[in-house]
Design a protein around this motif. Structure first.
Motif, PDB file in Angstrom:
ATOM      1  N   GLY A  17      42.490  42.900  44.756  1.00 60.77           N
ATOM      2  CA  GLY A  17      43.915  42.852  45.069  1.00 60.77           C
ATOM      3  C   GLY A  17      44.434  44.135  45.675  1.00 60.77           C
ATOM      4  O   GLY A  17      45.194  44.123  46.653  1.00 60.77           O
TER       5      GLY A  17
ATOM      6  N   ARG B 299      36.974  34.995  45.673  1.00 62.25           N
ATOM      7  CA  ARG B 299      36.389  35.953  46.619  1.00 62.25           C
ATOM      8  C   ARG B 299      34.918  35.642  46.846  1.00 62.25           C
ATOM      9  O   ARG B 299      34.398  35.799  47.942  1.00 62.25           O
TER      10      ARG B 299
ATOM     11  N   GLU C  32      40.480  34.677  40.544  1.00 58.04           N
ATOM     12  CA  GLU C  32      40.558  35.504  41.746  1.00 58.04           C
ATOM     13  C   GLU C  32      39.166  36.011  42.146  1.00 58.04           C
ATOM     14  O   GLU C  32      38.821  36.063  43.333  1.00 58.04           O
TER      15      GLU C  32
ATOM     16  N   ALA D  80      38.335  42.086  40.251  1.00 57.51           N
ATOM     17  CA  ALA D  80      39.499  41.342  40.745  1.00 57.51           C
ATOM     18  C   ALA D  80      40.675  42.284  41.012  1.00 57.51           C
ATOM     19  O   ALA D  80      41.419  42.114  41.985  1.00 57.51           O
TER      20      ALA D  80
ATOM     21  N   GLN E 242      43.024  34.335  34.954  1.00 53.98           N
ATOM     22  CA  GLN E 242      43.522  34.497  36.314  1.00 53.98           C
ATOM     23  C   GLN E 242      42.618  35.431  37.116  1.00 53.98           C
ATOM     24  O   GLN E 242      42.313  35.172  38.290  1.00 53.98           O
TER      25      GLN E 242
END
Length: 694
Positions: free
Chosen positions: A40, A102, A98, A36, A94
């Motif tokens: 990002g 994806r 994420e 993750a 979190q």
């Protein structure tokens, strides 16, 4: 950071892996957290690069774990553990969100059950593959091609660093440290280095979340290294066996079905069996892990020594190797357009699934509950003015073909949810022919051959026995009217027990060398395999049939009401392509005569036929000769596959009653082996129900 656990030998490594698996510490799966963060950081990059960076993040961050004294390094242990000090539970949740947003390919979309192009990796090393990527990039300059190749480059560089990091686990073994440094860039120079590179590739696949991957034809890709080391005096046979046992112990830690293929034919059509084939058998018999899913390929030229060595391994009770018939498998692959040389180089992934190693996208399959469609066919038949048995077969074929078409369409719709532009696979692509040369992802036409999706046709004997009973009692003996049979089935035979006894006793049953029912089983195999081949997958590839069920014959049985073979509603279906439980009453010769009748050349993804013997049946040299007669009959009659349980019925019953006394008892289940006491009660019962030939 690295940790070391004392272990002086493969036996101790094996014990430590078993202890680790039995008391695996609680923790978080850290891979989504690391991925993750990369998602990002590189969100503005093309998707192949984002996925490659996520792969890189996991390999760079994972804490390496090893065992002191081990000779093969590489563990999955570091992928799970406590959260880093700067990450709390909310931040972890979190990251999971994420990561989930994806998305990632899964088994049904072609993700795991795979293996790399090990011959090319071992011949050229990571440096050689990187040179191929650079050369292809000069010829393929379109943005999508550049991104695909750049994703492969990043993945290979990350893998190289991951290998080099393992030098910290070498401890006071300078040879191991130097070997790890070398193979992090260059082709292996020895048998030990070849095994090490392949195993770390396997662990890199695990880092991505792939499961049940294969090591392929180990006795072929490792043979040049073994032969050279032996000739140069750098290796003895016993030392090679020790190394294989270390590798087998690592597979035990993984705790997954890891298929290893031995024997068979070479691409040029000559016998592939060599000394490594026998060493793999010996390692399996020594380690006795249910996870080293050994598959032995037989052909007309397989030597007596190979037949005997496979028997000696099987009679340990481990259930390995399952045996496969090259002449059935190769003919089927050639029929769908695979050149003979590549067809002869097939191996198995997962349980029994056919794979062209390093030349295809990852395997996928699904289950098809075939007996479900007999009831509507019977109901349609009952509406006709002059019902006949031949008409029943026509109606059943219509029902099954329509359902298979719907099933295939559903699978295609599911796979279409994973378009390659959103779900590329850079690491597997770098290790699959000829993704680098074509500058295309493995799921986008980069592989030499398209994907195969196997539709597992369940309940063969349940359906064949049911058809046999309808033909015998309704149309030949005129012992029951069709409406009465339908009424009894709807009532689950409540109030119709005499009829149920007739169905069980007055009709031939598959597995007893009865042509009347064996030809019905052959009809089911031919009809369903032809129907599967009528459908193709989006983006290339095709549907093919399998005669397998894993243990889903139990859950599938809950979906099916009473059947004309005398089976009650909800009871398990027959196991894979085997005769129904306990109905093979005329001994192993009749069993083999029956399973030899269907033509399995178009069942391209694998067949599971279970045989169970009391161990006394194959004692001593007489037993070995008896088993060789069995395996030679298997080859000559073109039976596709056989697998064996040699654990006595009394032992199984005692293990079920007293599991604490049988913690390491291994049995063959259906395409895989397992620790018996760790199976669910209903799967244990499924194994016990099979007839033990005496």
């Amino acid at each position: 950071m690295s940790t070391t656990i004392p272990a002086p030998s493969w036996q101790a490594v094996l014990e430590q892996t078993r202890q680790y698996n039995a008391a695996r510490p609680a923790g978080h799966d850290l891979r989504p957290l690391w991925r993750a963060e990369a998602f990002g950081r590189y969100a503005d990059q093309p998707e192949p690069i984002v996925r490659a960076r996520a792969f890189e993040a996991v390999l760079d961050a994972v804490e390496l774990t090893g065992y002191a004294g081990e000779r093969i390094v590489g563990s999955r242990a570091g992928f799970c553990g406590p959260l880093p000090a700067d990450v709390d539970e909310e931040a972890y949740r979190q990251a999971l969100a994420e990561h989930a947003a994806r998305g990632q390919r899964d088994f049904w979309a072609g993700f795991d059950h795979t293996l790399a192009d090990y011959p090319t990796l071992l011949a050229e090393g990571i440096e050689g593959l990187l040179a191929r990527v650079a050369e292809s990039a000069r010829a393929h300059t379109a943005p999508a091609e550049w991104a695909t190749l750049e994703g492969m480059r990043i993945s290979l560089e990350a893998f190289s660093r991951f290998i080099a990091r393992h030098e910290a686990l070498a401890g006071d073994d300078p040879a191991l440290a130097e070997a790890l440094r070398h193979i992090s860039r260059h082709p292996p120079r020895s048998f030990a280095e070849a095994l090490q590179l392949v195993w770390l590739t396997h662990i890199a696949f695990v880092s991505e979340g792939r499961a049940h991957n294969a090591l392929g034809r180990l006795d072929q890709w490792a043979w040049p290294f073994y032969e050279a080391d032996l000739a140069a005096g750098r290796l003895t046979r016993e030392d090679a066996l020790e190394l294989l046992c270390h590798l087998w112990a690592r597979i035990e830690e993984l705790g997954e079905v890891t298929n290893i293929c031995i024997g068979g034919l070479k691409p040029d059509g000559t016998d592939a069996t060599n000394e490594l084939s026998y060493l793999c058998l010996e390692a399996t018999a020594r380690v006795l892990s249910p996870h080293t899913n050994l598959s032995a390929r037989f052909h007309d030229g397989s030597g007596r020594r190979f037949h005997r060595a496979c028997f000696e391994c099987i009679r340990t009770g481990v259930g390995f190797p399952a045996i496969f018939n090259d002449h059935v498998l190769q003919a089927g692959l050639e029929e769908i357009g695979i050149p003979p040389a590549d067809a002869r180089d097939a191996c198995m992934v997962g349980c029994i699934e056919t794979m062209l190693p390093g030349r295809q996208p990852a395997w996928s399959d699904s289950r098809f509950n075939t007996p479900r469609y007999l009831q509507p066919a019977l109901q349609r038949l009952a509406q006709e003015a002059e019902p006949t048995f031949d008409r029943l077969l026509e109606l059943l074929s219509e029902e099954i073909r329509a359902a298979l078409a719907e099933h295939a369409a559903g699978v295609s719709r599911y796979i279409a949810r994973f378009p390659v532009e959103r779900f590329p696979d850079p690491f597997l692509s770098a290790l699959t022919r000829d993704c680098i040369g074509r500058a295309r992802d493995v799921n986008d036409g980069g592989a030499l051959y398209g994907r195969l999706h196997g539709i597992a046709i369940m309940g063969l004997a349940t359906l064949a026995d049911s058809l046999s009973a309808v033909r015998a009692l309704v149309f030949e003996q005129r012992a029951v009217e069709l409406p009465t049979l339908l009424e009894a089935l709807a009532a689950d035979f409540v109030g119709h027990e005499p009829l149920r006894r007739q169905l069980l006793e007055r009709a031939p049953k598959y597995g007893n060398d009865e042509p009347a029912v064996d030809t019905l089983a052959a009809w089911v195999v031919r009809m369903t395999s032809d129907a599967c081949l009528e459908h193709t997958l989006p983006g290339g590839g095709r549907f093919v049939s399998a005669m397998a069920a894993n243990v889903q014959n139990i859950s599938a049985g809950r979906e099916v009401g009473a059947t004309p073979d005398g089976r009650r509603a909800g009871e398990p279906l027959s196991d894979a392509a085997s005769p129904a439980f306990g109905r093979d009453r005329k001994g192993p010769t009749a069993f083999l005569q029956s399973v030899a009748v269907p033509d399995y050349r178009r069942v391209l993804t694998g067949t599971v036929i279970n045989m169970k013997f009391e161990p006394q049946f194959f004692q001593g040299d007489d037993g070995a000769q008896r088993f060789e007669a069995l395996t030679r009959f298997f080859v000559e009659r073109r039976i596709p596959q056989l697998q064996f349980n040699f654990t006595g019925q009394e032992t199984l019953e005692q293990a079920q009653a007293h599991p604490e006394q049988f913690g390491h008892l291994v049995v063959r289940v259906s395409g895989f082996s397992a620790y018996f006491t760790r199976l669910s009660r209903e799967v244990q019962a499924d194994v016990i129900r099979r007839r033990a030939h005496r």
